[in-house]
Design a protein around this motif. Structure first.
Motif: not given
Length: 728
Positions: A441, A580, A614
């Motif tokens: 991410w 993620t 997240r």
């Protein structure tokens, strides 16, 4: 009880709906009004109703179905350690904390009302159910605003509802690492054995509380050879010996260990508990060979385009060589997985095969017999063999990253038994490896930092090596296509386009770092390519996600499963793992549970505020050797007609290196005469190289000629206990 009956004739487009379904709107086509009750029972038939029909009639079709009008998405995570009821609204905007529950058990005559304590956990934002006997079957949740039901038989979530990851069965709690002093015996020999008995729980392995047990030995037909009682010592180990009968059947034998435990249902009578173990040995009629086969290659590591030089001979144990003897020779290949050692958190190659093999022990070796041949030792007792490796890498079938096993066998003229030996070479793609490490991410405004390293075959850094880096944009394209059954299915594919490339050079540690900026948000792939002196290229790649201003639309698939992707595949205790979630909605709620075996270690509820939420999880000691992260999500984006419910599952390996000991055995002399006393120095050190006191072990002394008949499996209790992948 049915309070109102509304008959209605509906014209069907498709009479044989087992081929093509019919769609009927209950409110519009049947009731002619808006539903006001939570339950509607619909019974339909293309003929006269049949009281005993199960929906399939010779002259027509009929069905009976109950529809529930609900605005709660009840999810039960049913584990022995805790029972969590996640109760968000259908749109994922609310978590009502004032629900009233009607609960039922499954009785002989159907559902029976029974009260179960259900409490709201304000900190965790979910309900907790007290049901130690696991009797709860049906839940009705309601308030002035909300209504929902959950039927465990139909609505319960199984681990197999996820993209399931298999491993060691969670119901297995007792383990015994069994081994004998050697792998091969004759009838009449004495077998010396030892067992390491451990029990697994949330805190890891512990010494067993069992004091006595029974050890049995069976052949491959499950015929009992012998059995004996054993006592477990203070270290939770046991050892002993037994004599093999001289008139016994030859073949393969295995150990079975069991102990008696109290029956949890009655509290009195004992029941046998069979303990998982791996102990085995063979009993054969054999003569020890008079010679051994030696086979070596000119070097351990080669690359595409090289030539292998193999030298072999047969050497008598009492001295001298066997000359002019015929031999059989074969070449077998297996897939090779490079061990990057200190750089194990880097990605080497493509996909997850490297990590699965090196750290899970799940190696897709793909054994392949390449060639067989015959030959004769010369008058000096030696054979020289040359093997040409492929000159180039085939794009469709990689020839590099292979272990070439060279085997040579000779028949002993005195015993008529085959004596063999094997050596191997590793065929690498080229003269070095390139690995990359990229966070999955990334924020678009920060760019993408690509860390990399160029390593030699021994995982040591190489300086001043040129590496080509490429950044590829990945776009998922999805369409709905109508199948032959009339149902629309999602079909997806990915389109790739190279966005940029750079050349970098490794520093004096073999490392490099580069920053990429991306034109868009969404999914990307970084590819690192190193081309060696043989003009062959080794490529490593890593998928990443760029969080930009635009919402990402993931491949939705045709089920209720999505992906949860970890930034790193392995973590240490004390570190924080980051994941993620590929969420099909950018607004909603999610329940996250951290689980191991059949229990929940930790859990929490979070809001979904983007399509890439997240999740960060601090790694605790209790998470060893691996843990799972489960996610249940529900939400509804503005303008969408229906909410979306998805599940996701990820596994994380927790390194167990701190639990690893190294053992070295050093004899006082290299040569002894019969009758001499042998003095050995045994040194045990921990992972940091510090001496370990009080270690418990065993030593076996075995004739080398015996091991020439049966390969001696390396004793590795660490791998048995800690390298297994436990599943839920």
């Amino acid at each position: 009880m049915c309070v109102k009956n509304t008959p209605k004739n509906v014209v069907l487009k498709n009479y044989y709906w087992n081929l093509t379904p019919n769609k009927v709107d209950i409110e519009k086509d049947i009731l002619g009004r808006t539903l006001t009750t939570p339950f509607v029972l619909v019974r339909a038939s293309t003929d006269t109703f049949n009281q005993g029909s199960n929906g399939y009639m010779e002259g027509g079709r009929e069905f009976l179905h109950v529809f529930v009008r609900s605005n709660l998405a009840l999810t039960l995570e049913d584990a022995p350690t805790t029972k969590i009821l996640f109760a968000p609204s259908f749109d994922g905007k609310s978590l009502p904390d004032n629900l009233t529950f009607d609960t039922y058990t499954q009785g002989s005559n159907g559902l029976e009302s029974k009260s179960f304590p259900i409490k709201w956990n304000a900190e965790k934002q979910y309900y907790e159910i007290s049901d130690k006997e696991n009797k709860l079957s049906f839940v009705v949740a309601h308030s002035d605003q909300y209504f929902g039901i959950l039927y465990k038989n139909n609505d319960g979530v199984s681990n197999y509802d996820f993209k399931y990851i298999s491993g060691q069965d969670s119901s297995t709690k007792d383990y015994v690492y069994m081994y004998s002093d050697r792998p091969l015996y004759k009838a009449g020999d004495t077998v010396y054995f030892k067992g390491l008995l451990r029990q697994f729980n949330f805190d890891g392995y512990k010494g067993s509380q069992v004091k006595t047990g029974k050890l049995k030995v069976f052949d491959e037909n499950q015929t009992l050879l012998t059995e004996m009682d054993v006592k477990i010592d203070k270290n939770s180990n046991f050892s002993g010996q037994f004599i093999l009968p001289k008139d016994m059947s030859l073949g393969h034998y295995h150990f079975v260990f069991m102990y008696n435990a109290m029956n949890q249902d009655t509290g009195f009578e004992s029941i046998p508990v069979y303990v998982y173990n791996n102990g085995e040995f063979d009993v054969l009629a054999y003569k020890k060979p008079t010679f051994k086969v030696n086979i070596v290659t000119d070097k351990t590591d080669v690359s595409i385009g090289d030539t292998a030089q193999i030298t072999a001979n047969a050497e008598y144990y009492f001295g001298g060589r066997l000359v002019n003897a015929d031999y059989n020779y074969s070449v077998l290949t297996q897939s090779y997985f490079f061990d990057a050692k200190d750089y194990r958190d880097y990605q080497f190659g493509k996909g997850s095969n490297h990590f699965d093999c090196v750290y899970w022990g799940s190696c897709a070796y793909g054994d392949n017999l390449i060639t067989t041949a015959t030959g004769r030792l010369d008058n000096t007792g030696e054979a020289k063999i040359t093997y040409e490796y492929p000159k180039v890498n085939n794009e469709d079938n990689t020839v590099g990253e292979q272990i070439y096993n060279y085997s040579l066998e000779i028949t002993d003229p005195d015993t008529s038994k085959t004596v063999s030996n094997t050596t191997s070479q590793i065929l690498h793609t080229t003269d070095a490896y390139v690995g990359v490490k990229v966070p999955y991410w990334n924020l678009q405004k920060d760019g993408v930092k690509v860390d990399g390293v160029v390593l030699d075959y021994n995982a040591k850094g190489i300086a001043n090596r040129e590496v080509k880096l490429e950044l590829w944009k990945r776009e998922w394209k999805e369409v709905k296509k109508q199948g032959v059954d009339g149902t629309f299915y999602n079909e997806s594919s990915v389109e790739e386009k190279k966005e940029s490339e750079k050349m970098v050079s490794s520093d004096n540690k073999g490392e490099f770092s580069e920053l990429f900026t991306t034109l868009f948000g969404g999914e990307y792939e970084v590819r690192a390519m190193y081309t060696g002196v043989n003009k062959q290229t080794f490529t490593s790649s890593s998928i990443l996600y760029i969080s930009g201003e635009n919402i990402s639309y993931w491949n939705d698939g045709n089920n209720s499963v999505t992906d949860l992707i970890a930034d790193k595949a392995m973590m240490k205790v004390g570190e924080t793992a980051a994941f993620t979630l590929r969420s099909p909605v950018s607004s909603g709620k999610m329940l996250v549970t951290i689980e191991k075996d059949d229990g929940v270690l930790d859990s929490f509820v979070r809001d979904i505020t983007s399509s890439t939420p997240r999740i960060e999880i601090p790694i605790k000691e209790s998470y060893v050797p691996n843990f799972y992260v489960k996610v249940f999500l529900i939400g509804q984006d503005p303008g969408a007609k229906l909410p979306i419910y998805k599940r996701a599952l990820a596994v994380m390996k927790v390194t167990t290196d701190p639990k690893k000991f190294s053992v070295t055995i050093t004899p006082e002399k290299k040569q002894y005469l019969p009758g001499n006393k042998v003095k050995l120095t045994v040194t045990v050190k921990d992972n940091e190289g510090k001496p370990v006191s009080g270690a418990n072990g065993s030593i076996s002394l075995v004739d080398e000629s015996l091991l020439a008949l049966a390969e001696n499996p390396l004793k590795n209790p660490f791998a048995f206990f800690y390298d297994m992948k436990r599943y839920l």
